[in-house]
Design an enzyme around this catalytic site. Sequence first.
Site: not given
Length: 281
Positions: A164, A177
């Site tokens: 990501s 995350y």
Amino acid sequence: MTSPFTHDLTGKVAVVTGAGGVLCSFFAKELARAGAKVALLDLNVEAAQKYADEIVAAGGEAKGYKANVLELESLQEAHDAVVADFGVADILVNGAGGNSPKASTENEFHEIEGMEGVKSFFELDKSGIEFVFNLNYLGTLLPTQVFAKDMLGKEGANIINVSSMNAYTPLTKIPAYSGAKAAISNFTEWLAVYFSHVGIRVNAIAPGFLVSKQNQALLFNEDGTPTARTHKILSSTPMNRFGEPEELIGGLLFLADEKASSFVNGVVLPIDGGFHAYSGV
Ligand code: NAD
């Protein structure tokens, strides 16, 4: 959604984890459209099977399998069923992942005053942080242990992880995350080196900001005007727009297709409209 790219994956077996979800169901469909037989693995087997049925209805080969990416036994069962149905995997897409509200702060910055009632770094829940690190990092490593063993030495075998934008520079509010995706990028490079003598290429894609059904409400008000968060994202994206899920497919198929990327190994490919490259100045 369809993509204009043509890659021939006929005869290949692709295993996609998290394939009951928004992006990975789309990845599964596009791998099938390129000719691969696709095993859709998910904790939510009904969702995986629904997308598999759509692939079959469109003329492809696919099946849904229940698998928990955090449990070796469950992965081994899915592995054995996939091998019995389709044969040994050529392509493994480690797509299962995500965040948890228990691992997110409500504030971007801590302040000396005015923090009453705000969930800050100090209130982050240990179990939420463990959940996010496990789902993303272990949830990439364990399926690789199970499926890569019989990919060793198989011509054209490759693994694609899903990182990501927050792996490069953490986004505010989501430390677990961001850290877990950074670990996935790091693991991608480690594994690419480790498997470089046994013919398995290992790469990742790092999607930037996409509009999906899930985040639509965060990004646009009910009247369709952009939210403050959208303004912030777009001003940090030199191309000044969100990406579409379709725009991930070129990168995915390029990495999956040995004929297109036989010497590409250990790459984390940003697909982000330039977000990662932009310092904001
Ligand atoms: P999603 O939530 O729609 O799908 C995730 C899927 O994983 C779900 O079907 C869920 O059932 C499954 N899953 C959860 N825990 C599991 C487990 N233990 N075992 C097996 N399956 C499990 O997510 P998405 O938006 O499609 O994201 C897919 C991947 O892309 C994730 O790794 C995510 O972090 C990454 N990503 C998404 C975006 C985005 O904008 N959506 C951006 C960057 C990266």
